[in-house]
Every structure is written in structure tokens, then in C-alpha cells.
Scaffold this active site. Structure first.
Site, PDB file in Angstrom:
ATOM      1  N   GLU A  18       0.975  -1.042   0.081  1.00  0.00           N
ATOM      2  CA  GLU A  18       0.114   0.031  -0.090  1.00  0.00           C
ATOM      3  C   GLU A  18       0.772   1.185  -0.051  1.00  0.00           C
ATOM      4  O   GLU A  18       1.923   1.386   0.761  1.00  0.00           O
ATOM      5  CB  GLU A  18      -0.782   0.117   1.197  1.00  0.00           C
ATOM      6  CG  GLU A  18      -1.856   1.417   1.391  1.00  0.00           C
ATOM      7  CD  GLU A  18      -2.633   1.285   2.484  1.00  0.00           C
ATOM      8  OE1 GLU A  18      -3.560   0.684   2.497  1.00  0.00           O
ATOM      9  OE2 GLU A  18      -2.373   2.253   3.383  1.00  0.00           O
ATOM     10  N   THR A  49      -3.859   4.857  -1.681  1.00  0.00           N
ATOM     11  CA  THR A  49      -4.801   5.311  -0.824  1.00  0.00           C
ATOM     12  C   THR A  49      -5.737   6.594  -1.561  1.00  0.00           C
ATOM     13  O   THR A  49      -5.340   7.248  -2.321  1.00  0.00           O
ATOM     14  CB  THR A  49      -4.330   5.811   0.443  1.00  0.00           C
ATOM     15  OG1 THR A  49      -3.329   6.748   0.428  1.00  0.00           O
ATOM     16  CG2 THR A  49      -3.741   4.621   1.249  1.00  0.00           C
TER      17      THR A  49
END
Length: 291
Positions: A18, A49
Site C-alpha cells: 500500500e 490510498t
């Protein structure tokens, strides 16, 4: 390609990463150099994100597109639905597909500061509503959802949180990525309870290597995760003896131990919350060993 299909075809553990979009576009070249350094780990996918209320939507879109086109990473864009309209979600999903992005992480999202949401008239009240909508309009799109080994801060109980997770899966989610946790037993208990409720999709544990006492205190206050007292005392002791560097070292060693235990207990892969730090991820992979 649909990440759920990639997991099914993989047949052995994997890494996924991520990233978060740098706020300053001038930092993007360094960000992409960082991501490129992780290519030798052959991540099954990378996710990016998405700010509260979609505040970084354009950056997320541009970064996932670049990672896929330039580095051939399979990418997944986070997508929140709180306060969003169906037209907005449709347009964003289409923009992703137009840029070759085939996967989203469907999230409700936090309410942006200073905004009030009328939940009675909201077009999306829960992440399950977003999953249902995305599957109806883009049935071949891969959809991941978040899972909470410790309950979401707004959940009144473990059982309530499990039901929300199951609802997202029954609406069509292909896999689950967990919120960070520091006790492997919480992850195993979470997977067992979902299995008891008829869930068979992959549940990928999300691992956040601890970088400092201040950062972990802030993170825990936001996400509702727990930290074992023994670990917290070890971090405080490391800080007293060697300061911030000693805390990072202790956090890294704990993450390595977590990952080894998770893999020994059948986790399908490891999703690293990278904090956009390639060196940290590369060292973790080196100490864990090849997957």
C-alpha cells in the site's frame, strides 16, 4: 486483471503493497523511484490510498495508472463512498477503467472534517452499498474490502463488525485486506469467524511496521487496533535505551516475526503498509526470506 483471480492462480504466498500519494507533485519522481525499488519483490498488486471525501482522487488515479503502465504492477485504487453520489462513483470507476485499472478497494471512508452527512438520504451508507453498486455496473472489476480483526471504532461489538464484513463479501467482494494488528491470534480468530459464517474469500493480513512510539500512538487512536502490553513495553524500553532508531529496529523485527507466524498459519499473502519506505520493505523481505 481481477486481483481475486490473481490470488486464486498464485497458489503460494505473495507480497502486496500500500502506498499513499505524496501531497506535493514535486515529490512524485522520488515516489516512483521508491516504488521501482520494490519491483524485485514481484508484488502481486499495489494499492494507493484515497483521501477523506475523495480529496486525493486525481492523484490516486494518476499514480495507479503510472504504476501499471510504467512498472507493470497490478494496481488497485482505494475508493471511498461517504457523501458521494452514484454519478460521481460511476464517473470515477469509468476513469479507472479507461486508464487500465481493474481493481478498487471499496471503503465507506471517514467523514471529512467540518461536514455533516445526512445518512437517511445518503446514496451510500456503507461500504457494502459501494460493493453492490460497483459489481452491478462493472461486474468484471476486482473489488477488495477492509476487514477488522479488532472492531472498527464505530462498531459496538466484534459480532456486529463480522456481520458488516460478511455483508460486503455477499455483495460481491473478491477478497479482504485487514486493518493493521499486532496480535496474530486476532487475525486467526477473525478468519475463523468469517469461515464459520460461510465466507471463503481470501483474507490478506495487513502489516504495519512500527516506526516510532508517536506514530503508533496516533495510528492506534484512529483505527481502533490494539497493541499487546508486552510489545508496547519493549518499544518503550528500546526508546529509553536507543531512541527512535532502536524503536524502528524493534518494530521491524516484530513485523518479521508476525509475517513468519502468519505464513506458517496459512495466510494467503502479506499486505505491507509501506509508508512509502522502500528500504524498510526490502529489509523485511530479506529477513523473512523469499515467498
Amino acid at each position: 486483471m481481477n486481483i481475486g483471480q490473481l490470488i486464486a492462480e498464485r497458489g503460494k504466498p505473495f507480497y502486496s503493497f500500500e502506498f499513499f500519494p505524496p501531497k506535493d507533485p514535486d515529490q512524485w519522481p522520488d515516489f516512483f523511484k521508491m516504488a521501482e525499488r520494490l519491483a524485485p519483490l514481484e508484488p502481486l498488486f499495489t494499492s494507493v490510498t484515497y483521501g477523506a471525501g475523495g480529496s486525493s482522487q486525481d492523484a490516486t488515479l494518476e499514480i495507479v495508472s503510472h504504476l501499471k503502465k510504467e512498472f507493470q504492477f497490478e494496481t488497485m485504487a482505494h475508493l471511498t463512498c461517504v457523501g458521494a453520489t452514484q454519478d460521481y462513483i460511476t464517473q470515477y470507476l469509468q476513469r479507472l477503467r479507461d486508464n487500465g485499472v481493474d481493481n478498487v478497494l471499496a471503503l465507506r471512508g471517514d467523514i471529512p472534517k467540518g461536514q455533516d452527512i445526512d445518512w437517511e438520504t445518503a446514496e451510500f451508507r456503507h461500504a457494502a452499498d459501494l460493493v453492490r453498486f460497483a459489481k452491478a455496473h462493472y461486474p468484471d472489476m476486482g473489488i477488495g474490502v477492509a476487514g477488522y480483526p479488532a472492531p472498527h471504532p464505530e462498531s459496538p461489538s466484534f459480532a456486529s463488525d463480522w456481520r458488516y464484513t460478511v455483508a460486503k463479501i455477499r455483495e460481491g467482494a473478491d477478497f479482504v485486506i485487514t486493518q493493521l494488528f499486532f496480535d496474530v491470534r486476532e487475525y486467526l480468530h477473525f478468519v475463523d469467524r468469517l469461515s464459520d459464517m460461510g465466507v471463503s474469500v481470501p483474507v490478506i493480513p495487513g502489516i504495519l511496521p512500527i516506526q516510532s512510539l508517536e506514530s503508533i500512538r496516533r495510528t492506534l487512536s484512529l483505527c481502533g487496533a490494539n497493541i499487546p502490553g508486552k510489545l508496547y513495553l519493549a518499544l518503550e524500553e528500546a526508546n529509553a535505551k536507543g531512541g527512535a532508531e532502536a524503536v524502528r529496529e524493534a518494530g521491524l523485527k516484530f513485523a518479521v516475526q508476525q509475517i513468519r507466524t502468519l505464513l506458517d498459519n496459512g495466510a494467503p499473502g502479506i499486505h505491507l503498509y509501506t509508508l512509502n519506505k522502500a528500504s524498510m520493505c526490502l529489509r523485511i523481505a530479506e529477513e523473512v526470506g523469499a515467498l
